[in-house]
Design a protein around this motif. Structure first.
Motif, PDB file in Angstrom:
ATOM      1  N   SER A 166       6.884  10.377 -14.885  1.00  0.00           N
ATOM      2  CA  SER A 166       6.195   9.745 -16.013  1.00  0.00           C
ATOM      3  C   SER A 166       5.835   8.304 -15.697  1.00  0.00           C
ATOM      4  CB  SER A 166       7.086   9.808 -17.258  1.00  0.00           C
ATOM      5  OG  SER A 166       6.419   9.268 -18.357  1.00  0.00           O
ATOM      6  N   GLU A 167       6.754   7.569 -15.123  1.00  0.00           N
ATOM      7  CA  GLU A 167       6.500   6.164 -14.786  1.00  0.00           C
ATOM      8  C   GLU A 167       5.422   6.039 -13.706  1.00  0.00           C
ATOM      9  OE1 GLU A 167       6.356   2.253 -14.938  1.00  0.00           O
ATOM     10  OE2 GLU A 167       7.482   3.490 -16.339  1.00  0.00           O
ATOM     11  N   LEU A 168       5.494   6.873 -12.679  1.00  0.00           N
ATOM     12  CA  LEU A 168       4.500   6.817 -11.610  1.00  0.00           C
ATOM     13  C   LEU A 168       3.114   7.195 -12.128  1.00  0.00           C
ATOM     14  CD1 LEU A 168       6.626   8.412  -8.747  1.00  0.00           C
ATOM     15  CD2 LEU A 168       5.980   5.990  -8.976  1.00  0.00           C
ATOM     16  N   ALA A 169       3.046   8.238 -12.951  1.00  0.00           N
ATOM     17  CA  ALA A 169       1.760   8.667 -13.511  1.00  0.00           C
ATOM     18  C   ALA A 169       1.204   7.618 -14.471  1.00  0.00           C
ATOM     19  CB  ALA A 169       1.920  10.011 -14.220  1.00  0.00           C
ATOM     20  N   ARG A 170       2.079   7.017 -15.271  1.00  0.00           N
ATOM     21  CA  ARG A 170       1.646   5.976 -16.204  1.00  0.00           C
ATOM     22  C   ARG A 170       1.088   4.770 -15.446  1.00  0.00           C
ATOM     23  NH1 ARG A 170       3.144   1.514 -18.705  1.00  0.00           N
ATOM     24  NH2 ARG A 170       5.084   1.278 -17.577  1.00  0.00           N
ATOM     25  N   MET A 181      12.743   6.095  -2.000  1.00  0.00           N
ATOM     26  CA  MET A 181      11.387   5.763  -2.429  1.00  0.00           C
ATOM     27  C   MET A 181      10.742   4.837  -1.402  1.00  0.00           C
ATOM     28  SD  MET A 181      10.001   4.246  -6.049  1.00  0.00           S
ATOM     29  CE  MET A 181      10.197   2.498  -5.791  1.00  0.00           C
ATOM     30  N   VAL A 182       9.493   5.129  -1.071  1.00  0.00           N
ATOM     31  CA  VAL A 182       8.726   4.314  -0.135  1.00  0.00           C
ATOM     32  C   VAL A 182       7.383   3.993  -0.781  1.00  0.00           C
ATOM     33  CG1 VAL A 182       7.618   4.246   2.137  1.00  0.00           C
ATOM     34  CG2 VAL A 182       9.828   5.396   1.864  1.00  0.00           C
ATOM     35  N   ILE A 183       7.003   2.729  -0.735  1.00  0.00           N
ATOM     36  CA  ILE A 183       5.721   2.286  -1.297  1.00  0.00           C
ATOM     37  C   ILE A 183       4.833   1.789  -0.173  1.00  0.00           C
ATOM     38  CG2 ILE A 183       4.579   0.654  -2.847  1.00  0.00           C
ATOM     39  CD1 ILE A 183       7.229   0.450  -4.391  1.00  0.00           C
ATOM     40  N   GLN A 184       3.616   2.307  -0.131  1.00  0.00           N
ATOM     41  CA  GLN A 184       2.598   1.807   0.790  1.00  0.00           C
ATOM     42  C   GLN A 184       1.403   1.392  -0.059  1.00  0.00           C
ATOM     43  OE1 GLN A 184       2.269   5.387   3.233  1.00  0.00           O
ATOM     44  NE2 GLN A 184       3.125   4.215   4.932  1.00  0.00           N
ATOM     45  N   SER A 185       0.978   0.141   0.094  1.00  0.00           N
ATOM     46  CA  SER A 185      -0.123  -0.340  -0.720  1.00  0.00           C
ATOM     47  C   SER A 185      -0.996  -1.293   0.081  1.00  0.00           C
ATOM     48  CB  SER A 185       0.428  -1.055  -1.966  1.00  0.00           C
ATOM     49  OG  SER A 185      -0.611  -1.334  -2.869  1.00  0.00           O
ATOM     50  N   VAL A 186      -2.301  -1.152  -0.096  1.00  0.00           N
ATOM     51  CA  VAL A 186      -3.265  -2.024   0.564  1.00  0.00           C
ATOM     52  C   VAL A 186      -4.177  -2.580  -0.520  1.00  0.00           C
ATOM     53  CG1 VAL A 186      -5.147  -2.156   2.242  1.00  0.00           C
ATOM     54  CG2 VAL A 186      -3.178  -0.652   2.688  1.00  0.00           C
ATOM     55  N   MET A 187      -4.256  -3.887  -0.593  1.00  0.00           N
ATOM     56  CA  MET A 187      -5.083  -4.525  -1.607  1.00  0.00           C
ATOM     57  C   MET A 187      -6.528  -4.031  -1.504  1.00  0.00           C
ATOM     58  SD  MET A 187      -3.090  -6.240  -3.452  1.00  0.00           S
ATOM     59  CE  MET A 187      -4.336  -7.029  -4.453  1.00  0.00           C
ATOM     60  N   GLY A 188      -7.071  -3.637  -2.650  1.00  0.00           N
ATOM     61  CA  GLY A 188      -8.440  -3.161  -2.709  1.00  0.00           C
ATOM     62  C   GLY A 188      -8.646  -1.729  -2.266  1.00  0.00           C
ATOM     63  N   LYS A 189      -7.588  -1.073  -1.793  1.00  0.00           N
ATOM     64  CA  LYS A 189      -7.732   0.301  -1.298  1.00  0.00           C
ATOM     65  C   LYS A 189      -6.835   1.299  -2.001  1.00  0.00           C
ATOM     66  CE  LYS A 189      -9.508  -0.954   3.110  1.00  0.00           C
ATOM     67  NZ  LYS A 189     -10.373  -0.272   3.976  1.00  0.00           N
ATOM     68  N   GLY A 190      -5.717   0.833  -2.557  1.00  0.00           N
ATOM     69  CA  GLY A 190      -4.866   1.750  -3.307  1.00  0.00           C
ATOM     70  C   GLY A 190      -3.423   1.753  -2.874  1.00  0.00           C
ATOM     71  N   THR A 191      -2.681   2.647  -3.533  1.00  0.00           N
ATOM     72  CA  THR A 191      -1.232   2.711  -3.363  1.00  0.00           C
ATOM     73  C   THR A 191      -0.787   4.159  -3.252  1.00  0.00           C
ATOM     74  OG1 THR A 191      -0.969   0.688  -4.663  1.00  0.00           O
ATOM     75  CG2 THR A 191       0.976   2.092  -4.455  1.00  0.00           C
ATOM     76  N   THR A 192       0.203   4.376  -2.405  1.00  0.00           N
ATOM     77  CA  THR A 192       0.887   5.663  -2.317  1.00  0.00           C
ATOM     78  C   THR A 192       2.378   5.395  -2.434  1.00  0.00           C
ATOM     79  OG1 THR A 192      -0.814   6.648  -0.922  1.00  0.00           O
ATOM     80  CG2 THR A 192       1.345   7.697  -0.892  1.00  0.00           C
ATOM     81  N   ILE A 193       3.008   6.098  -3.357  1.00  0.00           N
ATOM     82  CA  ILE A 193       4.454   5.990  -3.538  1.00  0.00           C
ATOM     83  C   ILE A 193       5.037   7.382  -3.347  1.00  0.00           C
ATOM     84  CG2 ILE A 193       6.332   5.423  -5.124  1.00  0.00           C
ATOM     85  CD1 ILE A 193       4.367   3.465  -6.485  1.00  0.00           C
TER      86      ILE A 193
END
Length: 133
Positions: free
Chosen positions: A44-48, A114-126
């Motif tokens: 729920s938190e990730l989808a929100r 949990m692993v977070i990968q994020s690139v500014m302007g391109k998106g996030t994958t958790i």
């Protein structure tokens, strides 16, 4: 054996659908009701977050069952603005939306990994995993 399912997050109702899918998959794998609630809360938190910050994204749920392990893997992916400071968003109380700031730190506590990968302007994958004990 790995079973993959996904829900595209576009509307608030999709958050509900992702939660239900996660609960169903967790139950099918043998998680008890407490862990089912933990998994659905994390989803729920990730989808929100997708809905609020990126507008569109996908929640993927993988049910993994081998001779040596059983786990649920939740992957939240979007092409939104990205997370500027991943370390900062993992601090309790930090919020960019005026909320309590318990979101991603809470997901981290509810799941085993949990692993977070994020690139500014391109998106996030958790990617978050919950292991069946």
């Amino acid at each position: 054996m790995t079973i993959k399912s996904s829900v595209e997050i576009i509307t608030e109702w999709d958050i509900v659908a992702a939660r239900q899918l996660g609960r169903d998959e967790a139950k099918a794998l043998g998680f008890d009701t407490v862990d089912q609630a933990r998994i659905t809360t994390a989803i729920s938190e990730l989808a929100r977050n997708i809905y609020l910050y990126a507008r569109i994204g996908v929640i993927e749920i993988e049910r993994v069952e081998t001779d040596t392990e059983k786990k649920i893997i939740v992957i939240a992916t979007d092409q939104g603005p990205g997370i500027e400071d991943v370390r900062k968003v993992m601090e309790d109380g930090y919020s960019t939306s005026g909320g309590l700031g318990a979101g991603l730190p809470g997901v981290n506590r509810l799941m085993n990994n949990m692993v977070i990968q994020s690139v500014m302007g391109k998106g996030t994958t958790i990617r978050a995993e919950k292991w069946l004990r």
